[in-house]
Every structure is written in C-alpha cells, then in structure tokens.
Design an enzyme around this catalytic site. Structure first.
Site, mmCIF file in Angstrom:
data_model
loop_
_atom_site.group_PDB
_atom_site.id
_atom_site.type_symbol
_atom_site.label_atom_id
_atom_site.label_comp_id
_atom_site.label_asym_id
_atom_site.label_seq_id
_atom_site.Cartn_x
_atom_site.Cartn_y
_atom_site.Cartn_z
ATOM 1 N N GLU A 165 -8.336 -5.865 11.070
ATOM 2 C CA GLU A 165 -7.250 -4.888 11.003
ATOM 3 C C GLU A 165 -7.903 -3.576 11.413
ATOM 4 O OE1 GLU A 165 -5.157 -4.617 7.170
ATOM 5 O OE2 GLU A 165 -5.188 -2.438 7.458
ATOM 6 N N ARG B 221 -7.061 5.313 11.830
ATOM 7 C CA ARG B 221 -7.649 6.524 11.241
ATOM 8 C C ARG B 221 -8.513 7.231 12.254
ATOM 9 N NH1 ARG B 221 -9.404 3.523 5.560
ATOM 10 N NH2 ARG B 221 -7.488 2.328 5.620
ATOM 11 N N LYS C 195 1.594 -5.396 1.651
ATOM 12 C CA LYS C 195 0.236 -5.027 1.267
ATOM 13 C C LYS C 195 0.318 -4.481 -0.172
ATOM 14 C CE LYS C 195 -3.081 -1.427 2.695
ATOM 15 N NZ LYS C 195 -4.093 -1.214 3.730
HETATM 16 C C1 3PG Z 1 -7.379 -0.412 3.491
HETATM 17 O O1 3PG Z 1 -6.813 0.412 4.200
HETATM 18 O O2 3PG Z 1 -6.921 -1.532 3.334
HETATM 19 C C2 3PG Z 1 -8.577 0.018 2.748
HETATM 20 O O3 3PG Z 1 -9.085 1.195 3.234
HETATM 21 C C3 3PG Z 1 -9.626 -1.003 2.613
HETATM 22 O O4 3PG Z 1 -10.210 -0.699 1.417
HETATM 23 P P1 3PG Z 1 -11.779 -0.795 1.154
HETATM 24 O O5 3PG Z 1 -12.430 0.130 2.132
HETATM 25 O O6 3PG Z 1 -11.930 -0.384 -0.289
HETATM 26 O O7 3PG Z 1 -12.165 -2.234 1.392
#
Ligand code: 3PG
Length: 212
Positions: free
Chosen positions: A41, A45, A129
């Site tokens: 994914e 950003r 999600k």
């Molecule tokens: C996301 O957008 O799903 C998160 O930023 C992933 O979270 P993590 O960096 O804590 O794994």
C-alpha cells in the site's frame, strides 16, 4: 472488486510504504516479491507515490498494489492512473468514497468508531480499515464492533508489527493487517533491501503459520 478483497485476504499482511524517492521503487518491489509478500500500500504522503506505484506495477504485474493515505478524489484518480488496484484512506471521507465508487475502484476507508463504521455501511461498503489500530482499542475493539456490524470485515493498521500481527490475523473478520514494520522508511532510504526481503519473508511465514 471482490477479487481484490480475495487477493488482500490471501496476502494477509499489506506492507504500508512511505517512499521518498521513486528510484527505490524497483528494488523495494523486488525485495517484497523475493520475500514472498508481493503486496504494497503505497501512501500518498510523499510526492513519489504515484510514480512508485507505476514502477512497481510494471515490474511485477502480479503484485497487489494499492494506494494509501488518499485524501481526495484527485489523488484517487492519480493512484488509479498509476496502476493502483485499491484505495485506502486514514479516515472516512464520503466525497472520496463516492468518487471511488463512481470510477469503480475498490475503496477501504479508515474507521475508528461505530459511527464511522455505520457511515461505511450506509455507503454500501463491507470492508473498512481500522486506524490507528493499537491506539484505538486494538483487536478487542474490532471484536466489539464486529458484533453489531455483522457484515463488516476489517483491515487494521497502526501499531501492528511482527509481535502482535498474529493475534489480529487469527480473527476471521480481519481480512488482512497493514503495517510498515518490514518497509521502514529508514530501511528504504538506506537501501537495505536485504533486510526488507528478510522481514517480508518472516511476515509471509507468519501468515502461513496462522492461516495455513
Ligand atoms: C497506516 O497508514 O496504515 C499506518 O501508517 C501504518 O502504521 P504503522 O506505521 O504503525 O505500521
């Protein structure tokens, strides 16, 4: 669309990628595929997201590639043009959801509360999600919400890593977990694709161990 959810369930763990320089996309996708976790994914950003998606998709057409942190329809369009097969957002924005439905791309919006989930159901979605998972009550919260929302499946992320992913994966209403632990920004910028491959391999093994 259903096929995408099957692919997401099959991968079990979706690496959440923040990529600053699209030049790293080829080696990153190689490492994930070699590790046996051919999925990503790629989050919007960074400005490199669309180009990175396009590079990964051309190099590994069978890889499951989605776009994350998609905040509006314009970004969704850019992601789809680049080759993204599904769209993920941190929260539930009805404008983005409707736009994705209109253009026929699978959308998995972020939810944190029952109200968010109710909105998702009202918009015709059956998979959301759950974010930020660990800070929002984790697996216990998902199980509590799964009771009233009998038709909803969940893709939690945020604070999930190699030590707690197995607990989430063991719960049938979770189609997959997302996480950045195997594709940390520092590993990508250091060009440490061997470590990424090894962590991806461990993650793929964990999915097999829990789900068979
Ligand atoms: C996301 O957008 O799903 C998160 O930023 C992933 O979270 P993590 O960096 O804590 O794994």
């Amino acid at each position: 669309m259903d096929n995408i959810f099957e692919k997401i369930r099959k991968t079990g763990i979706v690496p959440v990628v923040v990529i600053e320089d699209a030049a790293a996309a080829a080696a990153l996708s190689d490492a994930l595929c070699e590790g046996g976790l051919p999925a990503a994914e790629v989050t919007f950003r960074t400005a490199a997201a669309a180009e990175a998606i396009s590079i990964m998709k051309q190099r590994h057409p069978g890889m499951l590639i989605g776009a994350g942190t998609v905040l509006n329809g314009v970004q969704a369009d850019r992601a789809v043009q680049a080759g993204a097969e599904f769209i993920v957002s941190p929260g539930i924005n009805p404008g983005t959801v409707r736009h994705c439905q209109q253009i026929g791309i699978t959308v998995i919006p972020g939810t944190q509360t029952p109200s968010d989930m109710e909105l998702a159901v009202e918009m015709g979605l059956d998979t959301v999600k759950f974010f930020p998972a660990e800070l929002s009550g984790g697996l216990a919260m998902i199980k509590a919400c799964a009771e009233p929302f009998t038709g909803l499946s969940f893709m939690p992320s945020g604070g999930i890593n190699a030590s707690n992913a197995g607990d989430y994966l063991a719960y049938g209403r979770i189609i997959a977990v997302g996480g950045s632990w195997m594709v940390k920004k520092e590993l990508i910028s250091a060009g440490d694709f061997d470590t990424i491959r090894d962590l991806a391999s461990e993650a793929a093994q964990l999915v097999r161990k829990i789900r068979g």
